[in-house]
Design a protein around this motif. Structure first.
Motif, PDB file in Angstrom:
ATOM      1  N   UNK A  19      12.474  53.216  30.152  1.00  0.00           N
ATOM      2  CA  UNK A  19      12.678  54.379  29.914  1.00  0.00           C
ATOM      3  C   UNK A  19      11.735  55.326  29.343  1.00  0.00           C
ATOM      4  N   UNK A  20      11.025  54.763  28.332  1.00  0.00           N
ATOM      5  CA  UNK A  20       9.914  55.584  27.827  1.00  0.00           C
ATOM      6  C   UNK A  20       8.756  55.886  28.603  1.00  0.00           C
ATOM      7  N   UNK A  21       8.636  54.845  29.697  1.00  0.00           N
ATOM      8  CA  UNK A  21       7.388  54.826  30.535  1.00  0.00           C
ATOM      9  C   UNK A  21       7.838  55.902  31.775  1.00  0.00           C
ATOM     10  N   UNK A  28       6.183  66.475  31.917  1.00  0.00           N
ATOM     11  CA  UNK A  28       6.768  66.520  30.649  1.00  0.00           C
ATOM     12  C   UNK A  28       8.004  67.106  30.507  1.00  0.00           C
ATOM     13  N   UNK A  29       8.095  68.492  31.049  1.00  0.00           N
ATOM     14  CA  UNK A  29       9.164  69.329  30.902  1.00  0.00           C
ATOM     15  C   UNK A  29      10.382  68.512  31.680  1.00  0.00           C
ATOM     16  N   UNK A  30      10.162  68.102  32.677  1.00  0.00           N
ATOM     17  CA  UNK A  30      11.319  67.316  33.351  1.00  0.00           C
ATOM     18  C   UNK A  30      11.601  66.018  32.724  1.00  0.00           C
ATOM     19  N   UNK A  31      10.724  65.319  32.465  1.00  0.00           N
ATOM     20  CA  UNK A  31      10.972  63.843  31.635  1.00  0.00           C
ATOM     21  C   UNK A  31      11.875  64.452  30.310  1.00  0.00           C
ATOM     22  N   UNK A  32      11.318  65.351  29.286  1.00  0.00           N
ATOM     23  CA  UNK A  32      11.984  65.650  28.346  1.00  0.00           C
ATOM     24  C   UNK A  32      13.478  66.179  28.419  1.00  0.00           C
ATOM     25  N   UNK A  33      13.730  66.694  29.686  1.00  0.00           N
ATOM     26  CA  UNK A  33      15.111  66.973  29.849  1.00  0.00           C
ATOM     27  C   UNK A  33      15.979  65.647  30.180  1.00  0.00           C
ATOM     28  N   UNK A  34      15.291  64.730  30.900  1.00  0.00           N
ATOM     29  CA  UNK A  34      15.959  63.588  31.246  1.00  0.00           C
ATOM     30  C   UNK A  34      16.136  62.730  29.726  1.00  0.00           C
ATOM     31  N   UNK A  35      15.299  62.745  28.818  1.00  0.00           N
ATOM     32  CA  UNK A  35      15.432  62.124  27.634  1.00  0.00           C
ATOM     33  C   UNK A  35      16.621  62.638  26.902  1.00  0.00           C
ATOM     34  N   UNK A  76      18.558  61.159  16.503  1.00  0.00           N
ATOM     35  CA  UNK A  76      17.779  59.882  16.271  1.00  0.00           C
ATOM     36  C   UNK A  76      17.351  59.212  17.562  1.00  0.00           C
ATOM     37  N   UNK A  77      17.998  59.355  18.610  1.00  0.00           N
ATOM     38  CA  UNK A  77      17.605  58.288  19.663  1.00  0.00           C
ATOM     39  C   UNK A  77      16.781  59.199  20.341  1.00  0.00           C
ATOM     40  N   UNK A  78      16.685  60.577  20.203  1.00  0.00           N
ATOM     41  CA  UNK A  78      15.732  61.367  21.103  1.00  0.00           C
ATOM     42  C   UNK A  78      14.321  61.210  20.623  1.00  0.00           C
ATOM     43  N   UNK A  79      14.375  61.391  18.955  1.00  0.00           N
ATOM     44  CA  UNK A  79      13.113  60.909  18.483  1.00  0.00           C
ATOM     45  C   UNK A  79      12.467  59.792  18.792  1.00  0.00           C
ATOM     46  N   UNK A  80      13.314  58.746  18.889  1.00  0.00           N
ATOM     47  CA  UNK A  80      12.983  57.304  19.222  1.00  0.00           C
ATOM     48  C   UNK A  80      12.228  57.279  20.554  1.00  0.00           C
ATOM     49  N   UNK A  81      13.173  57.817  21.241  1.00  0.00           N
ATOM     50  CA  UNK A  81      12.580  57.852  22.985  1.00  0.00           C
ATOM     51  C   UNK A  81      11.208  58.529  23.067  1.00  0.00           C
ATOM     52  N   UNK A  82      10.943  59.898  22.321  1.00  0.00           N
ATOM     53  CA  UNK A  82       9.642  60.448  22.278  1.00  0.00           C
ATOM     54  C   UNK A  82       8.739  59.419  21.606  1.00  0.00           C
ATOM     55  N   UNK A  83       8.802  58.952  20.803  1.00  0.00           N
ATOM     56  CA  UNK A  83       7.855  58.219  20.065  1.00  0.00           C
ATOM     57  C   UNK A  83       7.447  57.258  20.888  1.00  0.00           C
ATOM     58  N   UNK A 242       3.134  64.991  12.504  1.00  0.00           N
ATOM     59  CA  UNK A 242       3.263  65.522  14.050  1.00  0.00           C
ATOM     60  C   UNK A 242       4.725  65.644  14.447  1.00  0.00           C
ATOM     61  N   UNK A 243       5.362  66.673  14.620  1.00  0.00           N
ATOM     62  CA  UNK A 243       6.657  66.997  14.483  1.00  0.00           C
ATOM     63  C   UNK A 243       7.031  67.335  16.329  1.00  0.00           C
ATOM     64  N   UNK A 244       8.211  67.173  16.352  1.00  0.00           N
ATOM     65  CA  UNK A 244       8.927  67.470  17.733  1.00  0.00           C
ATOM     66  C   UNK A 244       9.943  68.526  17.848  1.00  0.00           C
ATOM     67  N   UNK A 245       9.937  69.425  18.408  1.00  0.00           N
ATOM     68  CA  UNK A 245      10.838  70.349  18.806  1.00  0.00           C
ATOM     69  C   UNK A 245      11.945  70.062  19.658  1.00  0.00           C
ATOM     70  N   UNK A 246      13.289  69.694  19.148  1.00  0.00           N
ATOM     71  CA  UNK A 246      13.967  68.719  19.720  1.00  0.00           C
ATOM     72  C   UNK A 246      14.876  69.703  20.773  1.00  0.00           C
ATOM     73  N   UNK A 247      14.410  71.119  20.786  1.00  0.00           N
ATOM     74  CA  UNK A 247      15.070  71.902  22.177  1.00  0.00           C
ATOM     75  C   UNK A 247      14.250  71.795  23.241  1.00  0.00           C
ATOM     76  N   UNK A 248      12.767  71.991  23.149  1.00  0.00           N
ATOM     77  CA  UNK A 248      12.004  71.993  23.909  1.00  0.00           C
ATOM     78  C   UNK A 248      11.100  71.030  24.464  1.00  0.00           C
ATOM     79  N   UNK A 249      10.939  70.040  23.375  1.00  0.00           N
ATOM     80  CA  UNK A 249       9.922  69.090  23.723  1.00  0.00           C
ATOM     81  C   UNK A 249       8.539  69.291  23.128  1.00  0.00           C
ATOM     82  N   UNK A 250       8.384  70.360  22.758  1.00  0.00           N
ATOM     83  CA  UNK A 250       6.862  70.954  22.194  1.00  0.00           C
ATOM     84  C   UNK A 250       6.484  70.204  20.901  1.00  0.00           C
TER      85      UNK A 250
END
Length: 321
Positions: A19-21, A28-35, A76-83, A242-250
């Protein structure tokens, strides 16, 4: 292979690789929507996420309104996936990708200046490493030794841990250091006008000395060894997150250069005050909620222990002199 181990290996393969792969093959824009969609699946990272939620709820860091717990654990799950995805992004994306997707605020220390680069287990930190190297810094990351006994029966997890540690070394262009036995390698690097980099919010039961600070509105024990090193060696501290915008993925990278501290306790209060602010900003982004009992002090238990008279030494167990 037992059925239980087979299931664990399949879960690790899904959660750490497959999944993270997806980040390696999708824009990235598509992947983050999937995440963001995947983060709604309750079985993903179920045990650590549910432990984190329970600990945060017990300490008043999850709202009581309807849906608050579901939103918290989704984040929490989304941060884990992105990490985890950053491992694969780091292997497949250039610095040009980083410049497009990373918003930067502040600056690093000069590349030829010794410094302690501090961060926390909050957000996802891989792109902070890449940015530091791109700016000419020469940091050595401090990493924990990968004891094979800790990965018994989990081949995929062991592979992933080794590969991720190697990715840190590759991102920085300098060998990582295991300073669990001695800080001498770190001191040598600092005296060569290089930098030492560490995520300093680790459980205090992993270190020899700790400091009591206020974290998320509660007393907590945190390590003080590296901050003591910075004070003793008169080395400036650079704090970055290093943070994550959980709405946009930036992503956003923020650096703050501190002066040389002259008191370890004062420095620890100030540095961990920054982590306190980050937790208040986005509580689910802190990776160590599931380990909260190893950080936060149970004041009632300590008071009870102090109020209980010590038992006299028995002949079989003589007291130490």
């Amino acid at each position: 292979m037992s059925v239980q181990r087979y299931r664990q290996e399949l879960r690790d393969l899904l959660e750490l690789v497959l999944l993270p792969g997806l980040a390696a093959v999708l824009p990235w824009a598509v992947c983050f929507r999937v995440f963001k969609w995947l983060a709604h699946l309750r079985f993903l990272y179920r045990d650590p996420c549910e432990r984190a939620l329970a600990q945060a709820q017990a300490r008043g860091w999850v709202g009581s309104e309807p849906g608050a717990a579901a939103r918290w654990i989704w984040s929490r799950r989304l941060v884990t996936l992105v990490d985890h995805a950053d491992f694969y992004l780091g292997r497949t994306r250039s610095d040009a990708w980083m410049r497009r997707h990373l918003d930067v605020e502040g600056h690093w220390c000069p590349p030829d200046q010794a410094a302690l680069l501090c961060t926390f287990h909050w957000g996802a930190g891989m792109w902070g490493l890449r940015h530091a190297r791109a700016q000419g810094l020469k940091p050595h990351a401090l990493v924990a030794a990968l004891n094979g006994d800790h990965f018994k029966g989990r081949t995929v997890l062991h592979w992933y841990a080794r590969a991720r540690t190697q990715a840190v070394t590759d991102a920085l262009g300098r060998p990582a250091m295991d300073v669990s036995v001695s800080l001498r390698p770190a001191i040598k690097a600092l005296r060569s006008n290089e930098q030492v980099l560490a995520a300093i919010d680790v459980p205090s039961d992993q270190v020899l000395s700790s400091e009591v600070v206020s974290l998320a509105g509660m007393p907590a024990r945190v390590p003080r060894g590296l901050l003591r090193l910075a004070v003793d060696q008169k080395i400036p501290v650079v704090l970055y997150i290093t943070g994550i915008n959980l709405d946009t993925g930036r992503r956003h990278l923020r650096m703050r250069v501190w002066g040389v501290g002259d008191d370890v306790s004062t420095l620890a209060q100030a540095v961990f005050g920054e982590l306190d602010g980050l937790i208040r900003q986005c509580p689910p982004a802190w990776h160590f909620w599931s380990e909260a009992p190893r950080f936060f002090i149970d004041t009632e238990a300590e008071a009870a222990a102090q109020a209980t008279p010590a038992a006299p030494a028995s002949p079989e167990s003589p007291a130490s002199p």
